[in-house]
Enzyme design. Sequence first.
Site: not given
Ligand code: IDC
Length: 343
Positions: A171, A260
């Site tokens: 992303e 995702e």
């Molecule tokens: C989130 C995890 C969270 C962690 C965070 C760190 O759920 O526990 O603290 O990353 O950056 C994404 C991302 C994915 C995210 C997820 C939710 O690809 O890494 O994971 N998210 O925020 N894109 C949109 C949402």
Amino acid sequence: MENTVSRIDAKKALQAVAVALIFIMSLGVKATVTPVEQHGQLSILDGQLVGSNSQKVSLAGPSLFWSNNGWPGAKYYTAQTVEFFATQWNASIIRAAMAAQGEGSYLTDPEDNRRRVETVVDAAIDNGIYVIIDWHSHHAEQNVDRAVAFFTAMAAKYGQSPNVIYEIYNEPLRETDWHTVIKPYSQKLIAAIRAIDSDNIILVGTQSWSQDVDLAAQDPLKEVDNIAYSLHFYAGTHKADLREKAQVALDAGLALFVSEWGTVDATGDGDIDRESTEQWLEFMRDNSLSHCTWSVVNKNEKSAILKPKTVSGAPWKQDDLTENGLYLKEIISQWSAEVSIIE
Ligand code: IDC
């Protein structure tokens, strides 16, 4: 009289044997025809993911969590996890979200993270499901050489396998420009992979956390085959306006891949939004999109598939699954049957 009775009994017994045989054969068919045996080498044809027979393919499965050393997702990068989702959830794909930023990631601990990814890829091959190798970063353009070296190694090791899909940039942020940063980065990575692997699918991340697929549609990659653009959504946060952007890209002929998505907010937490999730599922069904859902972890957040107390490895019981885990199991395990009824 006795003769009649024994003839009836014999007929019944024969029928029972026939039913049992059909049942055993159907088990055999189910056990032997894996998603990869069914669809074979994937490609993109007229903006749609298709199998080796040019039939539309729509895959569904979970995404693993960040793989960083010491983070709660790392312990689930096992063969047992892959087998569990392939056999208990009927998943046709799994995503290895290899951390490529921060402490404990591939950037600081390459061997550990690469080993985790390889464990998952090898198990996906063994179970006949597709697998995404994801460069899980929000700043991939800062380490282009590392990404090139990693995907070169992955293509050399797995390029012959129809199971493997490369996701070169999870992303990019909102301020990371498609035209001047993401597109040139993608061209470099695609060239490195294509030097070794001429055909496996490559997923290209898009601006604003893989949402601005409409921007990519204005200036798409040219002269490259089997490319799909990542569309990420979280149902609690993203609604019809993001589907409109997706529709613009689809109308322009881009292939989209939901590598995702979540049922909750973009934070990975917050309540499950079932109404919005159902709308997204309908959109993905209608457009035969493939998708992986966030995420296989026991962290105390609503998107986690496993309860916090679930520290052991797979196989897991129903009681080990969170509310989200139970909901996603329903969605994923029924996906291929639902999609084939629509077609
Ligand atoms: C989130 C995890 C969270 C962690 C965070 C760190 O759920 O526990 O603290 O990353 O950056 C994404 C991302 C994915 C995210 C997820 C939710 O690809 O890494 O994971 N998210 O925020 N894109 C949109 C949402």
